[in-house]
Design an enzyme around this catalytic site. Structure first.
Site, PDB file in Angstrom:
ATOM      1  N   LYS A 281     -60.307 -55.068  70.937  1.00  0.00           N
ATOM      2  CA  LYS A 281     -61.128 -54.571  69.819  1.00  0.00           C
ATOM      3  C   LYS A 281     -60.704 -53.156  69.457  1.00  0.00           C
ATOM      4  O   LYS A 281     -60.655 -52.789  68.287  1.00  0.00           O
ATOM      5  CB  LYS A 281     -62.611 -54.548  70.215  1.00  0.00           C
ATOM      6  CG  LYS A 281     -63.189 -55.898  70.584  1.00  0.00           C
ATOM      7  CD  LYS A 281     -64.558 -55.712  71.256  1.00  0.00           C
ATOM      8  CE  LYS A 281     -64.971 -56.945  72.014  1.00  0.00           C
ATOM      9  NZ  LYS A 281     -66.103 -56.698  72.936  1.00  0.00           N
TER      10      LYS A 281
ATOM     11  N   LYS B  89     -67.591 -50.398  78.479  1.00  0.00           N
ATOM     12  CA  LYS B  89     -67.492 -51.669  79.203  1.00  0.00           C
ATOM     13  C   LYS B  89     -68.552 -51.636  80.295  1.00  0.00           C
ATOM     14  O   LYS B  89     -69.156 -50.594  80.537  1.00  0.00           O
ATOM     15  CB  LYS B  89     -66.100 -51.839  79.814  1.00  0.00           C
ATOM     16  CG  LYS B  89     -65.620 -50.594  80.575  1.00  0.00           C
ATOM     17  CD  LYS B  89     -64.210 -50.728  81.109  1.00  0.00           C
ATOM     18  CE  LYS B  89     -63.146 -50.672  80.069  1.00  0.00           C
ATOM     19  NZ  LYS B  89     -62.433 -51.904  79.849  1.00  0.00           N
ATOM     20  N   ARG B  90     -68.781 -52.762  80.949  1.00  0.00           N
ATOM     21  CA  ARG B  90     -69.729 -52.734  82.057  1.00  0.00           C
ATOM     22  C   ARG B  90     -69.303 -51.708  83.095  1.00  0.00           C
ATOM     23  O   ARG B  90     -68.115 -51.436  83.261  1.00  0.00           O
ATOM     24  CB  ARG B  90     -69.815 -54.120  82.707  1.00  0.00           C
ATOM     25  CG  ARG B  90     -70.648 -55.096  81.926  1.00  0.00           C
ATOM     26  CD  ARG B  90     -72.090 -54.646  81.812  1.00  0.00           C
ATOM     27  NE  ARG B  90     -72.787 -54.780  83.070  1.00  0.00           N
ATOM     28  CZ  ARG B  90     -73.826 -55.573  83.273  1.00  0.00           C
ATOM     29  NH1 ARG B  90     -74.348 -56.270  82.289  1.00  0.00           N
ATOM     30  NH2 ARG B  90     -74.403 -55.634  84.458  1.00  0.00           N
TER      31      ARG B  90
ATOM     32  N   HIS C 210     -62.297 -66.664  85.614  1.00  0.00           N
ATOM     33  CA  HIS C 210     -62.438 -65.334  85.025  1.00  0.00           C
ATOM     34  C   HIS C 210     -62.287 -64.192  86.005  1.00  0.00           C
ATOM     35  O   HIS C 210     -62.390 -63.033  85.611  1.00  0.00           O
ATOM     36  CB  HIS C 210     -63.799 -65.188  84.343  1.00  0.00           C
ATOM     37  CG  HIS C 210     -63.859 -65.854  83.011  1.00  0.00           C
ATOM     38  ND1 HIS C 210     -63.548 -65.196  81.839  1.00  0.00           N
ATOM     39  CD2 HIS C 210     -64.154 -67.121  82.663  1.00  0.00           C
ATOM     40  CE1 HIS C 210     -63.667 -66.044  80.825  1.00  0.00           C
ATOM     41  NE2 HIS C 210     -64.039 -67.219  81.297  1.00  0.00           N
TER      42      HIS C 210
ATOM     43  N   THR D  98     -61.290 -57.595  76.928  1.00  0.00           N
ATOM     44  CA  THR D  98     -61.255 -57.877  75.489  1.00  0.00           C
ATOM     45  C   THR D  98     -61.623 -56.628  74.705  1.00  0.00           C
ATOM     46  O   THR D  98     -61.280 -56.518  73.530  1.00  0.00           O
ATOM     47  CB  THR D  98     -62.217 -59.024  75.107  1.00  0.00           C
ATOM     48  OG1 THR D  98     -63.499 -58.763  75.708  1.00  0.00           O
ATOM     49  CG2 THR D  98     -61.692 -60.369  75.566  1.00  0.00           C
TER      50      THR D  98
HETATM   51  C1  LIG Z   1     -66.108 -56.711  74.294  1.00  0.00           C
HETATM   52  C2  LIG Z   1     -67.325 -56.392  75.039  1.00  0.00           C
HETATM   53  C3  LIG Z   1     -67.282 -56.304  76.433  1.00  0.00           C
HETATM   54  C4  LIG Z   1     -66.008 -56.499  77.227  1.00  0.00           C
HETATM   55  O1  LIG Z   1     -65.399 -55.253  77.429  1.00  0.00           O
HETATM   56  P1  LIG Z   1     -64.205 -55.064  78.501  1.00  0.00           P
HETATM   57  O2  LIG Z   1     -63.702 -53.700  78.178  1.00  0.00           O
HETATM   58  O3  LIG Z   1     -63.204 -56.107  78.193  1.00  0.00           O
HETATM   59  O4  LIG Z   1     -64.789 -55.178  79.834  1.00  0.00           O
HETATM   60  C5  LIG Z   1     -68.438 -55.997  77.111  1.00  0.00           C
HETATM   61  N1  LIG Z   1     -69.590 -55.778  76.464  1.00  0.00           N
HETATM   62  C6  LIG Z   1     -69.668 -55.834  75.122  1.00  0.00           C
HETATM   63  C7  LIG Z   1     -70.965 -55.559  74.460  1.00  0.00           C
HETATM   64  C8  LIG Z   1     -68.539 -56.138  74.358  1.00  0.00           C
HETATM   65  O5  LIG Z   1     -68.632 -56.208  73.026  1.00  0.00           O
END
Ligand SMILES: *Cc1c(COP(=O)(O)O)cnc(C)c1O
Length: 813
Positions: free
Chosen positions: A657, A545-546, A357, A653
């Protein structure tokens, strides 16, 4: 097909649960009790489906996947289970009979937050897909008593509070006391010779911890297959030492119990970062040992020996956190079932596959050898033997390349490198986007690739799209169904049918109005939570995102500060209003990430204070970004910020979304952004920034000087000055230093300043495109239509066919 239930039957069942479990009639039950009763009714239905398939599932020739992951991020389950079982309307009707609104029950449910972010969410998306595809597969992890912390923003700073999700979330867990396992830690090894002259290793003086399974049932859409996510909870075999208690040593008498229970107490809140901590090793071994014992036991219930173990189970390792499955299976085969090394190794390596990852060095797990040896002496001796044999192979393959051999060694300089162990022992290794898998082959695992090229493959990540489309954005889902039929709920590629409407003005207008309604819902949430009134006609520009430096939230903030500087200089400047929305948790000990949150919050306050700018640019930092919050944000988003430094984001991901909900990606050529670009074309996204090759070249040359850049660029200099002088009276010198002179390391390691001008231009292009409503809606439609390939169903089908060797349980063998 799944049985339909009438509201009347459901009412009876719910009433029955209320009476028997809580001694209440519906009219005097609390909301929590009604929530629990409803969940229990659904749990019964899921259990019946689960039982129905046990016979097939226990057939050793029907292969199943075991998905091992330290993290799962299921979020809330009630809405999802009802949707999957096709019971949403029936329950809604039943609850209406009590004057209850099902939406309120949905809101009551805490997220199961047993993960940090993308990696854990991916694991949950894949379990949904496995069930939806009617395949057999189970997740295994830890039943953390406290999941990812809840984030509060106080005075513009992140404050972490404990996430006590079990207080209501436990309703989905079924304890299987009779399937508990023992896990042994520490102790020492002794060699003894048995009657036949064979040497056996005996493990003595170890500490025993009990692992109790808590199963969460996993439904799939329109599927009778219900799988399980098994979460192990730790406890001690001794609850109290009566001897010590009698002596008056009360605290000590319970020490054993506390030591055992701390293992499953709390999730480590670090995302894409590892620290060689003892508790972390204990957590990993705890859930791996319990899981592997269960598999072996279950296999031996239906098979004479372990020779065909790999025909029964495909064991998948989600990142290196579950790597101990490799030596633990070797240990069980050899020490408990008398297998020779070669035959054990043959079976184990046919069983295990591994997904990488990350390529970032700080996230690659390496354990100090002496710590590992002390905590897990037998596993250590097995890893040493794997390393010894691998070194012989390496010497044969690369006799003249010592540096390469050292790089590929499993044990080196007193460290155990888990990724190298995974690649050595797995039959298949994959990255999570085409670009990331290329980087694995060409860089991180290049030596392994030269040795065993066929081991390497790619499976681009996917999402449980029904959650973010059908459940989170029902209006959009209804529109798609009306235009293209319901087939897209089973087969996401049917979303492409929308393209037939790209020039249909009425469809584009309906898309626009749905987006507007969703924006209004989010605006209301923002008003209630941030006390900020946002303009629903402004562009909703989202980065959620984080928080990590490589994800470059700072670049986004640079652009906002630049706009702010321009507006102050030129108050009459015409501009399309924008609302910049952020959501991000920072690891508790990650100083720079917390500074960036602070910067976002202070900037938000500063903009809000300034009447000259606040109607044109607003910054909203939404606290506690989580799965449930994402389900409200995605449907309202118009711009999707995916701006990591090229080569750093393995896939992403969140990008999927957002596009699925019609947001347009503003991004670098990184991770799955590259595949979004291939799916929708250059005209339907905004690309900017350096490509991987350019970043590599910059790194090699080593001539990058952000300070020189800032000298030559007045806008950048002004931004740095703004941060130094203070935003809302808070100065951010450490951020400035991290960019210009370096803060504990290289200066601007993620090239924020180098990519700034290109980003700014892309942002200008966003504004221009937005002003042409028709063009924007057409782009939006193209993104929804192109999102089909990012379905987790597609990803899981690829894993099933190419890696795991499993198929639907109903397929004739
Ligand atoms: C989808 C998701 C992530 C991943 O987000 P990235 O933009 O791909 O880093 C992180 N946290 C939550 C709560 C998510 O639903």
């Amino acid at each position: 097909m799944i049985e339909k239930f009438l509201a009347k039957e459901l009412i009876e069942r719910i009433e029955g649960k209320l009476q028997r479990n809580f001694g209440r009639e519906p009219e005097d039950a609390t909301k929590q009790q009604i929530f629990r009763a409803v969940c229990l009714v659904i749990r019964d239905m899921m259990s019946e489906l689960w039982l129905e398939n046990q016979e097939i599932l226990n057939d050793p020739v029907k292969k199943q996947v075991i998905y091992l992951s330290m993290e799962f991020l299921p979020g809330a389950s009630l809405r999802n289970n009802l949707f999957n079982l096709g019971l949403s309307e029936a329950f809604q009707e039943a609850l209406a009979a009590y004057g209850q609104n099902i939406e309120e029950l949905y809101e009551l449910e805490p997220d199961a937050g047993l993960g940090n972010g993308g990696l854990g969410r991916l694991a949950s998306c894949y379990l949904d897909a496995v069930s939806s595809l009617e395949m057999a597969g189970h997740g295994m992890s830890i039943c953390y008593e406290y999941g990812i912390f809840k984030q509060k923003i106080q005075d513009g700073n992140q404050v972490e509070t404990a996430d006590d999700w079990l207080s209501l979330g436990d309703i989905w867990l079924i304890e299987k006391e009779d399937e508990k396992e023992e896990v042994h830690f520490g102790g020492k090894l002794e060699e003894v010779w048995d009657d036949t002259g064979k040497m056996k290793l005996i493990h003595r003086d170890y500490t025993t911890v009990i692992a109790i399974p808590k199963d969460m049932l996993i439904t799939g859409f329109d599927s009778r297959v219900v799988n399980t996510l098994r979460l192990w909870q730790s406890t001690s075999p001794i609850s109290i030492d009566m001897g010590l208690f009698a002596k008056g040593e009360y605290l000590k008498s319970m020490e054993e119990k506390h030591k055992a229970e701390v293992i499953s107490k709390i999730l480590y809140p670090e995302d894409a970062h590892e620290e060689g901590k003892m508790l972390r090793i204990n957590q990993q071994y705890f859930f791996i040992s319990a899981s592997m014992h269960t598999l072996v036991k279950n296999h031996l219930k239906v098979s004479e020996n372990l020779d065909d173990f790999h025909h029964h189970y495909a064991v998948h390792i989600n990142d290196t956190h579950p790597t101990m499955a490799i030596p633990e299976l070797m240990r069980i085969f050899m020490d408990e079932y008398d297998y020779e090394w070669e035959s054990a190794w043959d079976i184990v390596t046919k069983t295990i596959s591994y997904t990488n990852h990350t390529v970032m060095p700080e996230a690659l797990e390496q354990w100090p050898e002496n710590l590992f040896a002390k905590l897990l002496p037998r596993l250590h001796s097995i890893v040493k033997e794997i390393d010894r044999r691998q070194n012989a192979n390496l010497l044969k393959a690369f006799p003249d390349e010592e540096a390469l051999r050292n790089e590929m060694a499993i044990i080196h300089n007193g460290k155990l490198r888990m990724a190298n162990l995974c690649v050595t022992a797995s039959h298949t290794v994959n990255g999570v986007s085409a670009l990331h898998s290329t980087i694995l082959r060409e860089k991180l695992f290049h030596g392994f690739y030269r040795m065993t090229p066929d081991k390497f493959t790619n499976v681009t990540n996917g999402i449980a799209y029904r959650r973010w489309l059908c459940q989170a954005n029902p209006k959009l889902s209804e529109l798609i169904e009306e235009l293209c039929g319901p087939g897209f709920k089973k087969d996401a590629s049917e979303l492409a049918g929308l393209l037939a409407y790209q020039d249909d003005a009425s469809v584009l207008e309906r898309l626009r109005s749905i987006k507007k309604e969703n924006k209004l819902i989010l605006a209301e949430y923002i008003k209630n939570h941030n006390n900020i009134i946002v303009n629903p006609d402004s562009i909703f520009d989202v980065q959620v995102k984080r928080l990590h430096e490589y994800k470059r939230q700072l670049l986004n903030l640079f652009h906002i500060m630049d706009l702010y500087n321009q507006l102050r200089e030129n108050p009459q400047m015409e501009m399309q209003p924008r609302t910049f929305i952020f959501g991000a948790k920072a690891a508790a000990g990650y100083y720079m990430a917390k500074q960036i949150i602070r910067l976002a919050c202070q900037l938000s306050a500063q903009l809000e204070k300034d009447p000259a700018v606040r109607d044109r640019i607003k910054l909203v930092f939404l606290e506690n970004y989580s799965v449930s919050l994402s389900e409200m944000i995605m449907p309202a988003a118009e711009v999707s910020e995916q701006i990591s430094l090229a080569g750093k984001e393995a896939s992403g991901t969140g990008n999927m979304k957002l596009m699925l909900n019609g947001a347009i990606t503003l991004g670098t050529m990184d991770g799955a952004n590259v595949e979004i670009y291939e799916a929708v074309g250059r005209e339907n996204m905004f690309l900017f920034g350096m490509q991987v090759e350019e970043v590599d070249q910059m790194n090699q040359e080593g001539l990058y000087s952000p300070w020189c850049y800032s000298q030559g660029n007045a806008n950048i200099a002004n931004i740095l000055e703004l941060m130094s002088k203070g935003i809302n009276d808070v100065s951010f010198m450490d951020i400035v230093n991290s960019l210009t002179t370096g803060f504990n390391g290289a200066s601007d390691p993620y090239y924020v300043i180098a990519d700034f001008e290109s980003y700014k231009q892309a942002q200008k292009n966003v504004t221009a495109a937005y002003q042409d409503i028709n063009r924007w809606q057409k782009m939006s439609l193209a993104n929804i239509a192109g999102a089909g390939i990012f379905s987790a169903d597609r990803s899981v089908k690829e894993y099933a066919e190419r890696i795991w060797g499993i198929d639907s349980i109903y397929d004739i063998l």
